[in-house]
Design a protein around this motif. Structure first.
Motif, PDB file in Angstrom:
ATOM      1  N   ALA A  70       0.831  -1.072   0.040  1.00 57.77           N
ATOM      2  CA  ALA A  70       0.003   0.163   0.180  1.00 57.77           C
ATOM      3  C   ALA A  70       0.996   1.285   0.024  1.00 57.77           C
ATOM      4  N   ALA A  71       1.921   1.149   0.795  1.00 62.10           N
ATOM      5  CA  ALA A  71       2.953   2.541   0.843  1.00 62.10           C
ATOM      6  C   ALA A  71       3.386   2.646  -0.652  1.00 62.10           C
ATOM      7  N   THR A  72       3.799   1.588  -1.247  1.00 60.97           N
ATOM      8  CA  THR A  72       4.534   1.642  -2.447  1.00 60.97           C
ATOM      9  C   THR A  72       3.640   2.144  -3.336  1.00 60.97           C
ATOM     10  N   ALA A  73       2.370   1.705  -3.472  1.00 61.43           N
ATOM     11  CA  ALA A  73       1.369   2.117  -4.352  1.00 61.43           C
ATOM     12  C   ALA A  73       0.966   3.612  -4.012  1.00 61.43           C
ATOM     13  N   THR A  80       3.777  10.078  -9.739  1.00 61.21           N
ATOM     14  CA  THR A  80       3.207  10.053 -11.208  1.00 61.21           C
ATOM     15  C   THR A  80       2.470  11.522 -11.144  1.00 61.21           C
ATOM     16  N   THR A  81       1.758  11.694 -10.207  1.00 55.66           N
ATOM     17  CA  THR A  81       0.990  13.058 -10.023  1.00 55.66           C
ATOM     18  C   THR A  81       2.017  14.155 -10.239  1.00 55.66           C
ATOM     19  N   LEU A  82       2.995  14.132  -9.449  1.00 52.82           N
ATOM     20  CA  LEU A  82       4.129  15.285  -9.568  1.00 52.82           C
ATOM     21  C   LEU A  82       4.766  15.193 -11.034  1.00 52.82           C
ATOM     22  N   LEU A 130      -5.890   7.582 -11.409  1.00 56.25           N
ATOM     23  CA  LEU A 130      -4.714   7.570 -10.525  1.00 56.25           C
ATOM     24  C   LEU A 130      -5.403   7.481  -8.983  1.00 56.25           C
ATOM     25  N   THR A 131      -6.509   8.379  -8.899  1.00 57.78           N
ATOM     26  CA  THR A 131      -6.924   8.674  -7.636  1.00 57.78           C
ATOM     27  C   THR A 131      -7.771   7.305  -7.096  1.00 57.78           C
ATOM     28  N   VAL A 135      -7.257   4.674  -4.144  1.00 56.18           N
ATOM     29  CA  VAL A 135      -8.455   4.473  -2.951  1.00 56.18           C
ATOM     30  C   VAL A 135      -8.793   3.138  -3.256  1.00 56.18           C
ATOM     31  N   ALA A 136      -8.870   2.493  -4.325  1.00 58.30           N
ATOM     32  CA  ALA A 136      -9.292   1.005  -4.549  1.00 58.30           C
ATOM     33  C   ALA A 136      -8.088  -0.003  -3.897  1.00 58.30           C
TER      34      ALA A 136
END
Length: 145
Positions: A70-73, A80-82, A130-131, A135-136
């Motif tokens: 989860a931390a890696t994702a 990716t967003t940045l 991505l969001t 969340v999933a």
């Protein structure tokens, strides 16, 4: 298999990645001497690479691998967003620079891009995807525990 082996592998990969994150750290520390797009790209690099030691630490101290995944994702989504924001700023900086050079050379400026609405739609779709994926993944991780 023990989770120590993947943690050790992640630590070795992180140590060998210094050719990317050390120059990125220099770009971020340079501050206003670098363009905003370059600093954003460097920040994306640092966020991406900093997830590796966090994942290794979570593998060593956590009860299972789900917290590290989860931390890696989450780190990958943030990086990716940045990076997408850096690319957007780079396009704006290039257009502004072209206008300045056109004024200096007394040539007409290049025509503005016609696909701004389509680019904005793509950017919005990528951000929402991505969001939703983040969340999933976090919801699935929380439910499995």
């Amino acid at each position: 298999m023990s989770l120590t082996v993947p943690a050790l592998g992640i630590a070795v990969v992180f140590a060998s990645g210094c050719v990317w994150y050390v120059p990125a750290l220099a770009d971020v520390r340079a501050g206003a001497d670098r363009p905003l797009s370059r600093r954003l790209a460097a920040t994306a690099c640092l966020v991406g690479w900093s997830t590796a030691p966090l994942a290794a630490l979570l593998l060593l101290t956590g009860p299972d691998w789900r917290a590290a995944a989860a931390a890696t994702a989450l780190g990958a989504a943030a990086a990716t967003t940045l990076r997408l924001r850096a690319a957007s700023h780079r396009r704006r900086e290039s257009a502004e620079q072209a206008l300045h050079w056109a004024a200096l050379l007394r040539t007409p400026p290049p025509p503005p891009p016609r696909d701004r609405a389509r680019l904005a739609a793509r950017r919005t779709a990528a951000t929402l995807t991505l969001t939703a994926a983040s969340v999933a993944l976090l919801t699935t991780t929380a439910m499995v525990r």
